[in-house]
Design a protein around this motif. Structure first.
Motif, PDB file in Angstrom:
ATOM      1  N   TYR A   6      -3.577  -0.466   3.361  1.00 25.14           N
ATOM      2  CA  TYR A   6      -4.411   0.691   3.073  1.00 25.14           C
ATOM      3  C   TYR A   6      -4.201   1.670   4.206  1.00 25.14           C
ATOM      4  O   TYR A   6      -4.281   1.293   5.378  1.00 25.14           O
ATOM      5  CB  TYR A   6      -5.893   0.325   2.996  1.00 25.14           C
ATOM      6  N   ASP A   7      -3.938   2.949   3.868  1.00 27.46           N
ATOM      7  CA  ASP A   7      -3.795   3.971   4.902  1.00 27.46           C
ATOM      8  C   ASP A   7      -5.172   4.515   5.277  1.00 27.46           C
ATOM      9  O   ASP A   7      -6.193   4.041   4.762  1.00 27.46           O
ATOM     10  CB  ASP A   7      -2.825   5.076   4.458  1.00 27.46           C
ATOM     11  N   GLY A  10      -7.477   5.440   2.555  1.00 28.20           N
ATOM     12  CA  GLY A  10      -7.862   4.387   1.631  1.00 28.20           C
ATOM     13  C   GLY A  10      -6.890   4.181   0.483  1.00 28.20           C
ATOM     14  O   GLY A  10      -7.187   3.472  -0.471  1.00 28.20           O
ATOM     15  N   ASN A  11      -5.703   4.794   0.577  1.00 30.75           N
ATOM     16  CA  ASN A  11      -4.678   4.620  -0.448  1.00 30.75           C
ATOM     17  C   ASN A  11      -3.910   3.331  -0.208  1.00 30.75           C
ATOM     18  O   ASN A  11      -3.515   3.039   0.910  1.00 30.75           O
ATOM     19  CB  ASN A  11      -3.695   5.798  -0.434  1.00 30.75           C
ATOM     20  N   ALA A  12      -3.682   2.571  -1.281  1.00 30.18           N
ATOM     21  CA  ALA A  12      -2.924   1.323  -1.175  1.00 30.18           C
ATOM     22  C   ALA A  12      -1.428   1.610  -1.213  1.00 30.18           C
ATOM     23  O   ALA A  12      -0.966   2.462  -1.962  1.00 30.18           O
ATOM     24  CB  ALA A  12      -3.300   0.391  -2.311  1.00 30.18           C
ATOM     25  N   ASP A  14       1.978  -0.744  -1.556  1.00 24.56           N
ATOM     26  CA  ASP A  14       2.503  -2.091  -1.784  1.00 24.56           C
ATOM     27  C   ASP A  14       3.783  -2.329  -0.994  1.00 24.56           C
ATOM     28  O   ASP A  14       4.717  -1.534  -1.062  1.00 24.56           O
ATOM     29  CB  ASP A  14       2.790  -2.323  -3.270  1.00 24.56           C
ATOM     30  N   ASN A  36     -12.815   7.144   7.363  1.00 28.52           N
ATOM     31  CA  ASN A  36     -11.777   6.142   7.134  1.00 28.52           C
ATOM     32  C   ASN A  36     -11.040   5.911   8.450  1.00 28.52           C
ATOM     33  O   ASN A  36      -9.933   6.389   8.636  1.00 28.52           O
ATOM     34  CB  ASN A  36     -10.788   6.626   6.066  1.00 28.52           C
ATOM     35  N   VAL A  39      -6.500   1.418   9.457  1.00 29.20           N
ATOM     36  CA  VAL A  39      -5.401   1.080   8.560  1.00 29.20           C
ATOM     37  C   VAL A  39      -5.359  -0.439   8.533  1.00 29.20           C
ATOM     38  O   VAL A  39      -5.641  -1.087   9.537  1.00 29.20           O
ATOM     39  CB  VAL A  39      -4.062   1.683   9.045  1.00 29.20           C
ATOM     40  N   SER A  40      -5.068  -1.004   7.369  1.00 32.19           N
ATOM     41  CA  SER A  40      -5.058  -2.460   7.286  1.00 32.19           C
ATOM     42  C   SER A  40      -3.851  -2.959   6.522  1.00 32.19           C
ATOM     43  O   SER A  40      -3.284  -2.246   5.696  1.00 32.19           O
ATOM     44  CB  SER A  40      -6.339  -2.975   6.619  1.00 32.19           C
ATOM     45  N   SER A  48      -5.951 -10.656   6.783  1.00 35.38           N
ATOM     46  CA  SER A  48      -5.872  -9.204   6.913  1.00 35.38           C
ATOM     47  C   SER A  48      -6.040  -8.786   8.369  1.00 35.38           C
ATOM     48  O   SER A  48      -6.847  -9.368   9.099  1.00 35.38           O
ATOM     49  CB  SER A  48      -6.985  -8.567   6.073  1.00 35.38           C
ATOM     50  N   SER A  50      -6.834  -5.209  10.555  1.00 36.24           N
ATOM     51  CA  SER A  50      -7.265  -3.813  10.495  1.00 36.24           C
ATOM     52  C   SER A  50      -7.189  -3.240  11.897  1.00 36.24           C
ATOM     53  O   SER A  50      -7.736  -3.825  12.838  1.00 36.24           O
ATOM     54  CB  SER A  50      -8.703  -3.701   9.982  1.00 36.24           C
TER      55      SER A  50
END
Length: 104
Positions: A6-7, A10-12, A14, A36, A39-40, A48, A50
Motif C-alpha cells: 500500500y502506498d 492507500g493504493n494497492a 501487486d 496516510n 507505506v506497507s 506485514s 509498515s
C-alpha cells in the motif's frame, strides 16, 4: 510468493519490482501527510511491515491476532528497503529474529 504494498495514498500495488518498492518507501519516509503516514508490504503468509516517516517500522501478522506486533525506531531507509525485500522474498524468520519491541 505473492505480496502487495500500500502506498501513502492507500493504493494497492501487486508484487512491485525493486525500483517501485524503493520509490514507494522513499515517498513514505519523506511524507508529512498525517492522514496516510505509512507505506506497507504484506506477504501472503500474513506478515506485514509498515514504515513511517521518522524511521518507525511496525512488524505484525495481520492474520494472527495472538501474535503481538513489534516495532523498531529510527530505522534507516536502506534498512527499510532491505527488510521489505526480505519480506517480499518470504524470509520471515530473518525479519522475526531482529530485536522487535513488543507490547506487553
Amino acid at each position: 510468493m505473492t505480496y502487495f504494498m500500500y502506498d501513502v495514498q492507500g493504493n494497492a500495488v501487486d508484487e512491485p519490482d525493486t525500483d517501485t518498492v524503493r520509490k514507494l518507501v522513499q515517498e513514505a519516509l519523506a511524507s508529512t501527510d498525517t492522514e496516510n503516514p505509512d507505506v506497507s508490504l504484506t506477504h501472503e503468509s500474513g506478515w506485514s511491515l509498515s514504515a513511517y516517516a521518522g524511521g518507525l517500522l511496525l512488524w505484525e501478522n495481520v492474520e494472527d491476532e495472538e501474535t503481538a506486533p513489534g516495532s523498531l525506531d529510527q530505522v534507516t531507509e536502506p534498512e527499510v528497503l532491505r527488510l521489505f525485500t526480505l519480506l517480499a522474498d518470504g524470509e520471515v524468520a530473518q525479519i522475526e529474529a531482529l530485536g522487535w519491541q513488543r507490547a506487553a
